[in-house]
Structures are given as C-alpha cells and as structure tokens.
Scaffold this motif. Structure first.
Motif, mmCIF file in Angstrom:
data_model
loop_
_atom_site.group_PDB
_atom_site.id
_atom_site.type_symbol
_atom_site.label_atom_id
_atom_site.label_comp_id
_atom_site.label_asym_id
_atom_site.label_seq_id
_atom_site.Cartn_x
_atom_site.Cartn_y
_atom_site.Cartn_z
ATOM 1 N N ARG A 71 -4.439 8.503 3.411
ATOM 2 C CA ARG A 71 -3.327 7.990 2.709
ATOM 3 C C ARG A 71 -3.959 7.737 1.920
ATOM 4 N N ASN A 96 -14.543 0.402 2.877
ATOM 5 C CA ASN A 96 -14.379 -0.261 4.413
ATOM 6 C C ASN A 96 -14.390 0.437 5.207
ATOM 7 N N SER A 101 -12.950 0.343 8.870
ATOM 8 C CA SER A 101 -12.562 -0.316 9.995
ATOM 9 C C SER A 101 -11.497 -1.286 9.933
ATOM 10 N N GLY A 102 -10.889 -1.284 7.916
ATOM 11 C CA GLY A 102 -10.183 -2.871 8.008
ATOM 12 C C GLY A 102 -10.924 -3.800 7.809
ATOM 13 N N LYS A 115 0.965 -1.312 0.231
ATOM 14 C CA LYS A 115 -0.279 -0.347 -0.088
ATOM 15 C C LYS A 115 0.770 1.179 0.415
ATOM 16 N N LYS A 165 0.843 4.874 1.414
ATOM 17 C CA LYS A 165 0.431 5.581 2.839
ATOM 18 C C LYS A 165 1.242 7.022 2.064
ATOM 19 N N SER A 185 -8.932 8.729 8.324
ATOM 20 C CA SER A 185 -9.194 8.269 10.439
ATOM 21 C C SER A 185 -10.842 9.867 9.951
ATOM 22 N N GLN A 244 -7.754 6.086 2.388
ATOM 23 C CA GLN A 244 -7.957 5.436 3.808
ATOM 24 C C GLN A 244 -7.534 7.265 4.259
ATOM 25 N N THR A 298 -11.469 4.346 11.298
ATOM 26 C CA THR A 298 -10.736 4.763 9.339
ATOM 27 C C THR A 298 -12.256 3.937 8.255
ATOM 28 N N TYR A 299 -11.742 4.293 7.658
ATOM 29 C CA TYR A 299 -12.704 4.791 6.415
ATOM 30 C C TYR A 299 -11.610 3.615 5.069
ATOM 31 N N GLU A 300 -12.075 3.934 4.063
ATOM 32 C CA GLU A 300 -11.729 3.255 3.459
ATOM 33 C C GLU A 300 -12.891 3.232 2.254
#
Length: 127
Positions: free
Chosen positions: A100, A77, A79-80, A11, A13, A48, A46, A53-55
């Motif tokens: 990220r 997603n 929180s993963g 990934k 970042k 916070s 991604q 945590t959001y994707e």
C-alpha cells in the motif's frame, strides 16, 4: 494497468489484485513498478512481510549480492505502532505482500543512506 487506488481513513491504498490470466512474472513486474514509483515520489509505503506489517520510507530498489531483488528502506512502524527500532532494513521483494502506498511523503533521506550502496550488484531506482 490492472491495479487501482482506494482511499480510506486518509490513507491511499494500492491494491494489486490477483488475476488468473496474469503470470507470477506480470505481478512481480507490477510490484517493481509500484515500488519504483513510491521511491521516486518519496511515498511512505506499508506492506506485509513474513506475516508482520511494516511501514517504511523506501530509498533504494536493487539487486543484492545473493542475486535477489530487494528494497532498502527506513523502518518507521511495525504492525501499526511506532517503534524505537527505527533504522535501515532490507526486504526481499519476493516476500512483500499487500503493498500500500500511503499519501504521506518523506522529505529527506535518512542518516547513513548510501545511494551507491556497494552491497548491491545493481540499483534499479533510488531517491
């Protein structure tokens, strides 16, 4: 620019560092710029938001009817973990932390996408 990319576990970042000589406005401008790049490149991001945590797949960056800058994105997603609550979400930029940009891209706009969203008073960037 005072940011850099770091790679870990496949990934990418985007790190937005804190510098005491940077004003809050400078950091906000950097956030707007990086979100615009993610929208244009169709990069999954991604971040916070209020401690969660959001994707998401970012589609539109603009100003809403309450005169607040926001990101309209498709949630993938939380929180993963994949969620069955996929769908459109609007996130206030002032509450986004730890942004990220991932190396994954999305190819198509999602159902219900409104590139000329009438809930926005101004659109800065869109897919």
């Amino acid at each position: 620019m005072d940011f850099h990319l770091a790679c870990k576990a496949g990934k990418v970042k985007l790190l937005l560092p804190y510098h005491s000589n940077k004003t809050a406005q400078d950091m906000y401008s950097t956030l707007l710029e990086e979100l615009s790049r993610a929208v244009g490149a169709r990069l999954i991001i991604q971040f916070s938001y209020n401690g969660i945590t959001y994707e998401v797949e970012p589609h539109l960056l603009g100003r809403d009817m309450n005169n607040q800058d926001c990101l309209c994105a498709w949630l993938t997603n939380v929180s993963g973990k994949e969620t069955d609550l996929n769908g459109w979400r609007c996130f206030l930029l002032q509450d986004i932390r730890d942004l990220r940009a991932l190396e994954q891209r999305f190819c198509h706009t999602r159902p219900g996408y409104k590139p000329y969203d009438d809930s926005m008073t101004r659109i800065y960037y869109r897919t």
